[in-house]
Write an enzyme that holds these catalytic residues in place. Structure first.
Site, short mmCIF file in Angstrom:
data_model
loop_
_atom_site.label_atom_id
_atom_site.label_comp_id
_atom_site.label_asym_id
_atom_site.label_seq_id
_atom_site.Cartn_x
_atom_site.Cartn_y
_atom_site.Cartn_z
N HIS A 168 -9.38 0.69 5.08
CA HIS A 168 -7.98 0.85 5.94
C HIS A 168 -8.30 1.62 6.98
CE1 HIS A 168 -3.88 2.18 6.40
NE2 HIS A 168 -3.64 0.92 5.83
N SER A 210 4.05 -2.43 10.03
CA SER A 210 5.46 -2.45 10.17
C SER A 210 5.86 -3.60 9.81
CB SER A 210 5.71 -2.09 11.53
OG SER A 210 5.36 -0.83 11.94
N GLU A 257 -4.60 -5.77 10.51
CA GLU A 257 -3.66 -4.75 10.67
C GLU A 257 -3.92 -4.08 12.08
OE1 GLU A 257 -1.84 -3.09 6.78
OE2 GLU A 257 -3.66 -2.18 6.96
N LYS A 259 0.03 4.21 -0.04
CA LYS A 259 -0.51 5.33 0.60
C LYS A 259 -0.23 6.55 -0.49
CE LYS A 259 0.27 2.96 4.94
NZ LYS A 259 0.34 3.12 6.31
N GLY A 283 2.89 1.84 10.41
CA GLY A 283 3.91 3.17 10.54
C GLY A 283 4.68 3.34 11.68
N ASN A 317 0.96 -1.21 -0.03
CA ASN A 317 -0.23 -0.07 0.15
C ASN A 317 0.84 1.09 0.06
OD1 ASN A 317 -1.80 2.11 0.49
ND2 ASN A 317 -2.26 1.38 2.73
N GLU A 324 -6.41 4.15 7.97
CA GLU A 324 -6.00 5.67 7.57
C GLU A 324 -7.36 6.28 7.32
OE1 GLU A 324 -2.49 5.29 5.75
OE2 GLU A 324 -1.46 4.71 7.61
#
Ligand code: PGA
Length: 265
Positions: A106, A223, A177, A14, A183, A12, A108
């Site tokens: 996702h 990560s 996730e 992003k 991240g 991904n 985010e």
């Protein structure tokens, strides 16, 4: 290592890589992948990259030229097919480009753009009905984990999408996730990840039955790097990875493909 569902390595990007950087990425990835005489691809290894929407066309063209084994996917797709939804893109638009897979839900998108379990359900159902493959992202936050709520959160997120619904396991993949691992450099340990993946598989069993549960790929994300992927892939219920930061350079993504390939043999 025996992986009954094969492996799926996905990246991904992003909000990274415009069209020019995208083309350069695939050219490099292609040369890295053909460096050795032995190809690092197998029918049991699926690879995909989710690029920004403005780079999808460049990614499709470049992947077709340099790395045809890599599927190109959208990071976000609306559930309606058209209409007054400023800034969104629809399934039919993506189909016209040649895109066949999309991320949904996702963390985010949930955190910064108001997506919910309900919109994840609408997107998943609509896009599967339109013939897309969907990679549905779920996972608990740090405070939810600390309060011992991981199982409840996963139950809530999966029930919202799967209750009363029979997905084709070839089309719907789940990405577990944990939000605290995304991240942050704080990967879940293989034990933590495997425990959550077992929970996910049990939930799919309860909601959709044994056959769907056994056939559904569940990827780990948060990560993932070239350092920790191998150990994660040894877990029986981890069928691959959704990778953010370590998918952005061709060197690192190529290495992730190699590690996955080696894990299958
Ligand atoms: P990360 O992102 O690998 O950079 O933690 C994962 C993701 O958001 O899918």
């Amino acid at each position: 290592m025996k992986k009954p569902r094969g492996l799926f390595i996905s990246g991904n990007w992003k909000m990274n890589h415009g069209p020019k950087a995208t083309e350069a990425f695939f050219e490099k990835l292609g040369s890295l992948n053909t460096q050795n005489s032995k190809p690092k691809i197998s029918p049991h290894l699926r690879a995909a990259l989710f690029t920004p929407s403005v780079s999808l066309n460049a990614a499709l063209t470049a992947a077709n030229k340099y790395t045809p084994f890599v599927e190109i996917g959208s990071q976000n797709t609306h559930f309606e097919e058209k209409g007054a939804f400023t800034g969104e893109i629809s399934g039919p638009m993506l189909k016209e480009l040649g895109i066949a897979i999309t991320l949904v839900g996702h963390s985010e998108r949930r955190q910064h753009f108001g997506e919910t379990d309900e919109t994840s359900k609408k997107r998943t159902h609509s896009l599967l009905n339109q013939g897309f493959s969907v990679l549905l992202c779920i996972g608990e936050t740090r405070s939810e984990r600390e309060k011992g709520e991981t199982q409840n959160v996963l139950t809530r997120q999966l029930t919202a999408v799967l209750e009363g619904f029979k997905p084709d396991p070839k089309k719907l993949t789940i990405a577990y996730e944990p939000v605290w691992a995304i991240g942050t450099g704080l990967t879940a340990t293989p034990e933590q990840a495997e425990e959550a993946h077992q929970t996910v598989r049990k939930l799919i069993w309860d909601l959709c039955g044994m056959e769907t549960s056994a056939a559904t790929s569940v990827l780990y994300g948060g990560s993932v790097t070239t350092q920790n992927l191998k150990a994660l892939l040894t877990c029986p219920n981890i069928d691959g990875a959704l990778v953010g930061g370590a998918s952005v350079t061709p060197e690192s993504f190529s290495e992730l493909i190699s590690i996955s390939y080696a894990s299958l043999t």
